[in-house]
Structure formats: structure tokens, C-alpha cells
Design an enzyme around this catalytic site. Structure first.
Site, PDB file in Angstrom:
ATOM      1  N   GLU A  58       0.373  -1.030   0.135  1.00 58.04           N
ATOM      2  CA  GLU A  58       0.009   0.279  -0.037  1.00 58.04           C
ATOM      3  C   GLU A  58       0.997   1.109  -0.075  1.00 58.04           C
ATOM      4  O   GLU A  58       0.677   2.024   0.697  1.00 58.04           O
ATOM      5  CB  GLU A  58      -1.069   0.055   1.142  1.00 58.04           C
ATOM      6  CG  GLU A  58      -1.599  -1.284   1.334  1.00 58.04           C
ATOM      7  CD  GLU A  58      -3.110  -0.660   1.950  1.00 58.04           C
ATOM      8  OE1 GLU A  58      -3.691  -0.815   3.063  1.00 58.04           O
ATOM      9  OE2 GLU A  58      -4.748  -1.731   1.548  1.00 58.04           O
TER      10      GLU A  58
ATOM     11  N   GLU B 208      -5.875  -8.123  -1.306  1.00 54.84           N
ATOM     12  CA  GLU B 208      -6.554  -8.467  -0.181  1.00 54.84           C
ATOM     13  C   GLU B 208      -8.532  -7.866  -0.331  1.00 54.84           C
ATOM     14  O   GLU B 208      -8.630  -6.851  -0.951  1.00 54.84           O
ATOM     15  CB  GLU B 208      -6.459  -7.225   0.892  1.00 54.84           C
ATOM     16  CG  GLU B 208      -4.650  -7.424   0.908  1.00 54.84           C
ATOM     17  CD  GLU B 208      -4.522  -6.182   2.052  1.00 54.84           C
ATOM     18  OE1 GLU B 208      -5.390  -5.411   2.585  1.00 54.84           O
ATOM     19  OE2 GLU B 208      -2.864  -6.232   2.007  1.00 54.84           O
TER      20      GLU B 208
END
Ligand code: GLA
Ligand code: ZN
Length: 654
Positions: free
Chosen positions: A143, A302
Site C-alpha cells: 500500500e 486483499e
């Protein structure tokens, strides 16, 4: 075949659990397991001492059960010894001080010292694992945000970036217009990242800030390239990606993913849906946005697998059908791989209440059962990954607009994303596929191009839009377009929308930044529609009015105009409306362009199509908690809350 994955952290669990975990994952229908991100302290417990025995074993256990791995480089979480022994690796905050350690992601991705250690651990992994049959793909770091670090190395890096760009300070000062408030830079070391308290950005020089944002985004792109090059040295065919998210400091994703093979995203759609479907903001926008990074199908690294928690209170439980519904919504918008976060909820550490598929009890449950249903269903569509989302409508996006708009909000409550989402929502509500495109992308094959808020104005983009309209396409331009030049300064001496004037055939005589106030406008049908945020008062040149304001001193003044341009059309939308406005406008445009739309779709029902050599698949998703019934192809269709129905090109339901 759509690939199903599971996010797994073997280092969190006793080895005695690995074998059974792997067997259960495989039984559920998974193909790949994403591991190793964050595990640096286990791979290099002290400087230069590497231990991969545990990872070898974990990979071997998984592979025995037919599961390949997506290997994460662990660089988001450097071990504490690195920060302690080499403090230059720590990221500095907006306050101009090193960030307090103890959470994660403390590393400065630009620091040469950090790069040395990160490069070394990535290289150790690549040497050991690259090209092995167990390895399905690589995920870099985790991220990543745009590099908003104020450490001495980053500050120096920003100066070098500017030296390269401007050569000398005269040019820089002229470009930045820095004579305002005696802001002229007389020595390079006066330049800093200009990151004070979050709400102070309005006081800084916007041209300086825009260059800073460009530098910060370029750092992130460079960091990704740096890691990927190491892996490619050991396996030129490695499939490399990184998991993106909608973070506070958005990078320039198109630039970031240029060096990578596939776009990837962490997909956490809302667990709590609004009672009123009208209030729904569809997560489909995020999915279409991710597809734009490489302009082709993407991965979810995810995928929502359980109730969220940990940085805040625990969310409500996921509704029945939600796990499957959201997963198929992602597939409908182009996901070819979905890896669920995470196998079992952590029992230790900060995320112990951010739920995975399994709870701490480790017992099979409703969520795992739903995953199994999903896997069995996808197994019946083995050709699905040989299809794409094909669109005739494009929505232009640029990180530059986001950077400039964020630093200088134009009207209370009005963000760049607001308009992107409103136009996207209009397409979704009419069951029309839409591609989000970087501004540099080819417009070939599209019939309609939506251009919300082209604030930093790129003359090449304007010229390409003119050519597109001239050749018969429809362009929609909105308020706050043509405002600034590419340096972030205002375009002088011509009425808004400046460079878009010829295309749109209208000009702005005055504007009214109304903030959260609400007004109305009249549509061509005579109906009225609520508007907010901004009102451009328009005067037509070659255009004709399409909608009119009804209030204030400009009642009766055009708010939206329509201009014939060559063989095509250009609309100018001078305001920000409620959802119904985009629906009405786009419906007219789609009719004019012969794009099939579904005006009878109830709000919250999404229809998306994938097509290609693998066949045609129409996905119908009810993104609400109500049963919805509606007409489709002459029949009545019923969807339970969160249900997805899939229809093939032959008309079969899967
Ligand atoms: C992010 C991170 C994960 C995890 C999840 C929890 O997406 O990448 O490591 O923290 O959030 O929601
Ligand atoms: Zn730094």
C-alpha cells in the site's frame, strides 16, 4: 480461470497449524497464497544474517497442497534494528521530525541508506525464489503512498528534481511566480517540501506545491521500479505488482504501475450499506479506477473476508451473500485474481480484531462456506479470464488534477473525486460500462469522453478532445476546466473555460462558488434537479443552452450547454448536480451515440459486461439490502440482497 488466493502470514502461527491450514485452503478452492509481506525481522533477524528456512518450509507446505505463492517483499516493515542503527532510514512527518516508531511503514523509501538495505533483502529473496515453480507472482512492499517524507534526503532530492527541471533559480522563480509575498528563492537550500500542518496548504505557493507533489509521486514510481528491476535480474519473466489502496497521499498510479506487470488493489467495500439505495456510492468506481492503471484486467490482493476492526471499533458482521457479491462485483469490473484478507484472524498484534475468513476459534464458518460456494461457481466459468470489460465511454483522470485540487479546494465540500464519481455513477445507473482513462490514453474506440474538472490544463489533451469531437464523438467538459496552466498558475486574459472555449462554444461570464448550499436547475424536459457546490454563469457563443439555473440573480441563465463541433458534440456542465442530473444528461448522450443503456435499472443494481475470446458474461449485482425486481430484456428479473446473477452470451444463467 479466475484465480482465488488467500492472504496468509505463516510467521504469525505455530508450525503445527501450517499443514492443516494449507489443506483447508486448497479444499476451499484456493489456488494461490499471498505470504511474506511484513516479515523482514524473521528473514533478517540481525543485520546481514538471513534466515529463510522458515519461509522455505512454509512455501513447501503450501506447494504440497497445490498452492503457489504470491511473494511479498517485506520492505513496508523494516526491523527495529535497522531504524536504530541507521536512523536515516526513518521517514519524517509533516512536522519536519522523524516519525515515532511502533506501528508500521516507517521507512523512507527515498533514503539511499534504506534503499541499500531494502535492495539487499529483495535481492536475497529474488536469488532464492525467483523463477521457482512455487512462485506465482511478486508483490512489492505494501500500500505505497506518494512519498510525503520531509527527511534531509528527501528535501535534498526535491532540490535536485527542481534543478533538473528548471536549471536555474531565475527560471524557477519566474515559473512559480514567487515574487508574491517575497517568496523568491535566492539559494537552493531555501527549498523545502512545504509540508506544514494539513490545513495550512492554502497559504503556500500552489506552483511550488504542485512540483512537490510531482516529485513525491515520482519517488514512489522510482521505488517500485527499483525493486522490480532487482527481481527481474533473477527472473525476467517474473509477474510483479504492488497492492494499491485509496490512501491519504495518492501517488500517480499510472506512473507507478508503468514498471509493473499487472495492477492490483486492496478491495474493502463498505460493510454497512445505506438504507436508502439513492445514498449508495458504488465501490465499482474504485474497481474501474484500478483497471485504468494498466488499461486491462487487474488483481485484488486483499479482498474483504471478514468484519473490519482494529484502528476503530469492530464493524458489524458481513451480511449473507456479501462476501460472494463483492467478490463477483470485482470480477465483473475486470478482476482476474482475488486474494482474500486473510485466512485466520490474528491472535496477536494490532490487527487481532481485523477479521479474516476464520475467527480465532479456527472453526469452519459462514464466511468460509461462502468462499467455497464462490470458488465452485467460478470453476464453472473456466474461460472468464479470457474476457475484458469493453467500454464505449471513457472518463478522463489525472493525478495532476487531484494534486492541484487537494491543495486548493475550490468550493466547500467539492473534491475532484466528487465529479469523477458522479459521472461514473451515472454510467453505472444506466448499466453502461465505463473505462477510466489516463489523460494520455488513446481515445480510439470510444464514443463518449467525460472530462470532469480538467483544472490543470493540458493543451495536447484539449487538441485531442477537439479531434475526437470533430470525428463524431461526444465530449463532456465541466466547471473548473481550463483554469490553470501546467505550472499551476491561472490562465490569464481569456474567459473560462479558456482553451476549451472553441470546443464548448460557450464562456463563463461569472461564477458562484456556492459551497454546500443547494439550488436547482431546469432540465430540457422541464423537470428540475438539485445542484450544489458551484455555478458557472454561461453565455453561449456557438452552443445552445441545455439546462438553466432557477435561482439567485442568475435565474434563467444557462447552466449546461451543448455545442455541435465538427461531426460531434461537446457539452459544458457549469455546475455539480445530484445523481439524477448525470443520469438525465448521460441518457440523452447515450441515445444520441447509440450506446445501449438500461434506464429502468433500480438504483443499486449494477449491470456490467465482460466479453472477449472467452465468451460474453453479463453480471447483474444487487448492491443493496433490499430485494429488487426490474424489467430486463422483456422479462422481469428478481435479485435478492447482494445477489449476483451471471448471464452468458447464449442467455444461460450461471
Ligand atoms: C490494509 C493492509 C493490510 C491490513 C488491512 C486490514 O489493506 O494492506 O495489511 O492491514 O488493511 O484492513
Ligand atoms: Zn525521506
Amino acid at each position: 480461470m479466475i484465480t482465488i488466493g488467500i492472504d496468509y502470514y505463516p510467521e504469525h502461527w505455530d508450525r503445527a497449524l501450517w499443514e492443516e491450514d494449507a489443506a483447508r485452503m486448497a479444499r476451499a478452492g484456493a489456488h494461490v497464497v499471498r505470504i511474506a509481506e511484513f516479515a523482514w525481522s524473521r528473514m533478517e533477524p540481525e543485520e546481514g544474517r538471513f534466515d529463510f528456512a522458515w519461509l522455505d518450509e512454509a512455501i513447501a507446505v503450501l506447494y504440497r497442497h497445490g498452492l503457489r505463492v504470491i511473494l511479498g517483499t517485506p520492505t513496508n516493515c523494516a526491523p527495529l534494528w535497522l531504524y536504530q542503527d541507521h536512523p536515516e532510514t526513518v521517514q519524517w512527518g509533516r512536522d519536519g521530525r522523524p516519525t515515532a516508531l511502533g506501528i508500521r511503514g516507517h521507512r523512507c523509501i527515498y533514503s539511499p541508506v534504506f534503499r541499500r538495505y531494502a535492495g539487499r533483502i529483495v535481492e536475497e529473496m529474488a536469488r532464492r525464489y525467483a523463477g521457482r515453480p512455487e512462485v506465482f507472482a511478486w508483490q512489492l512492499d505494501n500500500e505505497l503512498e506518494s512519498n510525503h517524507c520531509t527527511c534531509p534526503a528527501c528535501t535534498e532530492g526535491f532540490r535536485s528534481f527542481l534543478k533538473e527541471k528548471y536549471g536555474d533559480l531565475d527560471t524557477l522563480n519566474r515559473t512559480w511566480g514567487s515574487q508574491v509575498w517575497s517568496g523568491e528563492v535566492s539559494r537552493w537550500d531555501q527549498i523545502t517540501p512545504l509540508l506544514g500542518p494539513e490545513n495550512d496548504t492554502g497559504w503556500y505557493n500552489p506552483a511550488w506545491m504542485l512540483d512537490y507533489e510531482r516529485f513525491a509521486a515520482a519517488c514512489t514510481a522510482d521505488y517500485v521500479r527499483f525493486q522490480s528491476e532487482i527481481i527481474r535480474r533473477y527472473d525476467p519473466h517474473a509477474v510483479i505488482t504492488t497492492n494499491s489502496c485509496f490512501c491519504a497521499n495518492l501517488p500517480d498510479f499510472h506512473q507507478e504501475f508503468a514498471a509493473l506487470d499487472v495492477a492490483a488493489y486492496d478491495n474493502y467495500p463498505p460493510i454497512v450499506l445505506p438504507e436508502d439505495p439513492e445514498a449508495l456510492t458504488s465501490n465499482a468506481f474504485a474497481l474501474d479506477f484500478i483497471r485504468s492503471f494498466k488499461q486491462r484486467n487487474f488483481w485484488i490482493l486483499e479482498q474483504l473476508g471478514g468484519p473490519m476492526g482494529c484502528w476503530g471499533p469492530i464493524s458489524p458482521a458481513m451480511e449473507p451473500g456479501m462476501l460472494e457479491g463483492y467478490a463477483l462485483q470485482a470480477v465483473a469490473h475486470g478482476a482476474d485474481l482475488l486474494s482474500f484478507f486473510r485466512w485466520r484472524t490474528a491472535a496477536t498484534g494490532a490487527e487481532m480484531f481485523c477479521h479474516g475468513l476464520l475467527d480465532h476459534s479456527n472453526a469452519s464458518n459462514r464466511r468460509l462456506a461462502e468462499l467455497e460456494v464462490l470458488c465452485r461457481r467460478l470453476a464453472r466459468m473456466p474461460e472468464l479470464d479470457r474476457t475484458d470489460v469493453v467500454s464505449q465511454v471513457a472518463l478522463l483522470y489525472s493525478a495532476e488534477q487531484e494534486f492541484a485540487f487537494k491543495n486548493q479546494p475550490q468550493s466547500a465540500g467539492f473534491a475532484y473525486w466528487t465529479q469523477l464519481r458522479l459521472f461514473h455513477d451515472g454510467c453505472m445507473n444506466l448499466g453502461v460500462n465505463v473505462d477510466i482513462l489516463p489523460e494520455s490514453a488513446s481515445l480510439e474506440g470510444y464514443r463518449v469522453v467525460l472530462v470532469p474538472t480538467h483544472f490543470i490544463t493540458n493543451p495536447d489533451v484539449v487538441a485531442r478532445l477537439e479531434a475526437f469531437a470533430r470525428a463524431g464523438g461526444t465530449v463532456v467538459v465541466t466547471n473548473r476546466s481550463g483554469v490553470k496552466d501546467q505550472n499551476g498558475n491561472c490562465i490569464l486574459g481569456q474567459p473560462l473555460p479558456t482553451l476549451f472555449g472553441a470546443l464548448c462554444g460557450c464562456h463563463v461570464t461569472e461564477y458562484d462558488a456556492i459551497g454546500p448550499a443547494r439550488q436547482t436547475l431546469t432540465l430540457p424536459s422541464g423537470e428540475t434537479c438539485a445542484i450544489t457546490s458551484w455555478c458557472d454563469l454561461l453565455e453561449t457563443d456557438t452552443a445552445e443552452p441545455w439546462a438553466w439555473y432557477t435561482g439567485r440573480f442568475y435565474a434563467g441563465t444557462p447552466a449546461i450547454t451543448k455545442n455541435h463541433f465538427g461531426a460531434g458534440t461537446a457539452y459544458y456542465v457549469g455546475t455539480v448536480g445530484e445523481k439524477a442530473l448525470y443520469r438525465a444528461l448521460l441518457l440523452e448522450i447515450f441515445r444520441e451515440q447509440g450506446i445501449p443503456a438500461l434506464p429502468s435499472l433500480p438504483r443499486g443494481v449494477e449491470v456490467t459486461e465482460r466479453s472477449g475470446p472467452g465468451g460474453r458474461y453479463r453480471f447483474l449485482f444487487n448492491d443493496t439490502l433490499h430485494t429488487q425486481t426490474f424489467p430486463l430484456d422483456g422479462a422481469r428479473l428478481k435479485l435478492r440482497p447482494l445477489e449476483v446473477k451471471i448471464q452468458t452470451g447464449e442467455g444461460d444463467w450461471l
